[in-house]
Design an enzyme around this catalytic site. Structure first.
Site, short mmCIF file in Angstrom:
data_model
loop_
_atom_site.label_atom_id
_atom_site.label_comp_id
_atom_site.label_asym_id
_atom_site.label_seq_id
_atom_site.Cartn_x
_atom_site.Cartn_y
_atom_site.Cartn_z
CE LYS A 53 -3.74 -2.29 2.52
NZ LYS A 53 -4.21 -2.71 3.84
CD GLN A 97 -3.38 -4.40 7.14
OE1 GLN A 97 -3.36 -3.37 6.47
NE2 GLN A 97 -3.89 -5.53 6.69
CG ASP A 120 -10.05 -0.34 5.43
OD1 ASP A 120 -9.90 -0.60 4.22
OD2 ASP A 120 -9.32 -0.80 6.32
#
Ligand code: NAP
Length: 292
Positions: A53, A97, A120
């Site tokens: 990422k 995460q 997200d």
């Protein structure tokens, strides 16, 4: 029948070039989109995802930072960090995460991320907006699935789609997304899970199957109809004698299913690259929304 491959990389590249213009427009306003990823512990898979990422953000001249926390971080300290990032005007996106270490419950933290920085799309406010048909941040993997279908000109209107797996990350949001009365929507969607009896009685009828389970060879040749379209979201690590010591497969028994499918996304190289590109898209969107 020979299948067409639904390759994610060219689609992701197309979206990156569209994003460059938006990044430039933000730059002209003195804004550089910035993502902060909170990475807890030493999960090797998470470290690989987070680094890829970060690489993509760098390639696009956007900013990303990884906040590494000890495996034993307390709930209080994690909440404190989230609060700091929520209040930092230079941070547009915050990503926690997953999975978290066992002593931490993700629900305690995802709902504390500022919903305007929730790239997200897991905050209850953003899930609710999607559910109501008025999305702000759409979770990256479901959005990536939509973009790959759009790119390959696969119309989903009135199609029968079977989604397997009901996580908040993939299965539930994609079920909601595809069944909404959107321009790219209006499908009839069934959501299957581990308590679904006779999974193949659903998959055999499906025009499109989206599998997000994490079980190799879950979907076999005799479970799909001729000409069906398959998005394989699953990522499974299989140990082998290669130098790396493993290879990656999806949920679909690719060699046998490829005989029957009209389109199929490979693993790796299918949905994975789309997920990362949609994270960049959502971070740019968060930066754009911060100016309004
Ligand atoms: P998850 O939270 O573990 O959920 C898995 C789902 O599969 C659960 O809903 C579970 O049902 C269901 N399931 C388990 N066994 C089943 C069976 N035999 N038949 C039908 N359903 C079954 O997983 P996730 O986070 O959604 O991830 C799913 C997979 O996608 C993983 O392999 C993950 O690595 C991968 N993934 C890939 C990407 C990408 O970018 N390509 C992104 C995210 C995730 P219950 O709810 O009943 O337990």
């Amino acid at each position: 029948m020979s299948s067409n491959l639904l390759l994610g990389k060219p689609v992701a590249e197309k979206h990156y070039s569209l994003m460059k213009k938006r990044i430039l427009e933000l730059k002209n306003k003195g804004i550089v989109p910035k993502l902060v990823v909170i990475l807890i512990g030493n999960n090797p898979a998470s470290r690989i995802y987070v680094n890829s990422k970060a690489k993509m953000f760098k390639n696009l001249n956007c900013l990303s930072e990884i906040k590494k926390l000890d495996e034993r971080v307390s709930k209080k300290n994690l909440l404190k960090l989230i609060e700091e990032l929520n209040n930092n005007k230079n941070v547009h996106g915050i990503l926690l995460q997953l999975p978290l270490p066992k002593h931490l419950d993700s629900n305690d933290f995802l709902s504390k991320i500022n919903p305007m920085k929730d790239v997200d799309g897991f905050h209850p406010e953003n899930s609710g907006l999607l559910f109501q048909g008025n999305p702000r941040f759409i979770p990256c993997t479901p959005l990536g699935c939509v973009k790959i279908l759009e790119h390959y000109k696969i119309d989903i209107k009135s199609k029968y789609i079977v989604v397997i797996g009901r996580s908040n990350i993939v299965g539930k949001p994609i079920t909601s997304l595809l069944s909404q009365p959107f321009k790219f929507g209006n499908a009839t969607v069934t959501l299957c899970h581990s308590h679904t009896t006779n999974l193949s009685s659903y998959t055999k009828l499906a025009d499109i199957i989206i599998s997000a389970v994490g079980k190799p060879s879950l979907i076999k040749n005799d479970m799909v109809k001729n000409g069906c379209i398959i998005l394989d979201v699953g990522i499974n690590r299989i140990n082998d004698s290669s130098d790396k010591g493993y290879h990656i497969v999806g949920d679909v028994d690719f060699p046998s299913v490829v005989e029957k499918a009209s389109y199929i996304s490979p693993v790796p190289g299918g949905i994975g690259p789309m997920t990362i590109s949609m994270l960049v898209h959502n971070t740019i969107l968060a930066a754009e929304l911060s100016t309004k």
